[in-house]
Design an enzyme around this catalytic site. Sequence first.
Site: not given
Length: 566
Positions: A219, A352, A470
């Site tokens: 990320s 995600e 995610h």
Amino acid sequence: MEFNVGWPKIIKLSTQLVGHKLQQYRLATNKTEVVDTKYGQVRGLQRKTIYDGELYYAFEGIPFAKPPVGELRFRAPQPPEPWQGVLDCTSYKSKPLQTNMILGIVEGSEDCLYLNVYAKTLNSEKPLPVIVWIYGGGFQKGEASRDIYSPDYFMKQPVILITFNYRLGALGFLSLKDRKLDVPGNAGLKDQVQALRWISQNIAHFNGNPNNITVFGESAGAASTNILMCTEQTRGLFHKAIIQSGCALNEWAEAPDLNFPYRLAKQIGYKGSQKDCDVLEFLNKTSAQQIAKVDQDTITKDEMRSFLLFAFGPVIEPYEADHCVVPKRHKDMLMNAWGNEIPLILGGNSFEGLFSYQLVRDDPWTLENFHNIPPREVKDASTHEELEQLVRILKVAYFGNAEQKSMDIFEALNIYSHRQIWHDLHRVVLSRLAYASKTPTYLYRFDFDSPHFNHFRRLVCGDEIRGVCHADELSYLFYNIMSAKLDKSTAEYRTIKRIVGMWTAFAASGSPNCKEIAPAEWKPVKLAQSGAEMCFNINHDLKMIELPEAEILATWDSFYPKGDLY
């Protein structure tokens, strides 16, 4: 953004944290080891892995920079001061100041620039490959601790793992235009550069190979890694990279110029002018805890709806000082980036967008409004009529109907998967094929949907919703407070062995192929006849496939003028 997980889950997580700390304590031995560094000696502790009790050495809380307090607040980090005697480095230091994403309380310390070195062995025939982790958290949250990123899985391999803190939020990314103030922004990224310099200079003392360093992150940590591949500040400091679910081209990795420092000061109570020197004087007199408490409140609801997720993150620096990391747009740095010379793994998770589940669930407005969805740089360059056409194209691509009036929550989250993560990863792949064709690039898609071990999805969405969210892959790289010890016959344990095997093989040799995934073979990315990227799909089975998102990503490509995609 704070997560509304409810008090029962908060109590459960608190209980897990206490249990995790007790277990980690029991996994230590009484043996210590002293190692030299450029700045002084450090004492580490021998520890055991959660599986099989294999031994490794942990040196935690080593200062890699001066404490960024007083005159150094908001500024680029400085090398640490040497010390006399042996520094006790048997436990990690405080996290950077931040608001706890579950409890909403401010925690951590402004004095946070410390790193942790985990070495499988301090003596081997050849020095060990080094892997350096950069945590995610939207440049607002994160920490280098064993609570979240315990090294147990990696310490079953002959490697050195390093984790480190970097400053977050306004304390890490406040940017002022007045050159005399020396606060151009990106202090948090400069912390990362300083950590890599320390590692390059000192890791040989820990049996690490300074000429074989791999940086990886997830990320915001992935975006950081990608940015570090572009800045001349890091040339030669690392030799391979892995970027997971993020990249430099992500919209959230380049903050717009909306005078956030002044807005932050006003939020705290400032009544003065917009002059940078006055704003800085006020903020320097404000407690760091107060700054961390309110910096996220600088964003308005309308800005959040337009995917402006936080006020303080990487910026294009307003002038080039000797510590400048981002002199121009990330996209404009890709073509000539030194990182085009090194091998790269990149990829993301198959759903995600589940990360935004609570955000969308709590704001139904987002389900009926499509005009905020096109990327900001595309919207800003479009007329009203052009934007209307983009929205029609979007609706046809996802719903087969240009007149679609609304969407359900999972339809929205599917779009967010592509808007927030996958399309920009795709753009980086295209840039690598164009500018780094002599160096291998490996693309993956993580699609392993465990009902109980995909911890981030469970935290954000609860136990009833499925999909690979995610940050879900982190459970297979690092032991953490939500982890249970697995039976070795489970698919989850096999997935841990596979991913850690691939990542450490790549760190050692530049190829992710290893015995843990045999007979599968992960090949460098190339375009299929259909135009889709070939990726390594990680599920119960491992195989090269055409990227399933490729067709819809081509629609997003069409939003950009020719030649402006990467």
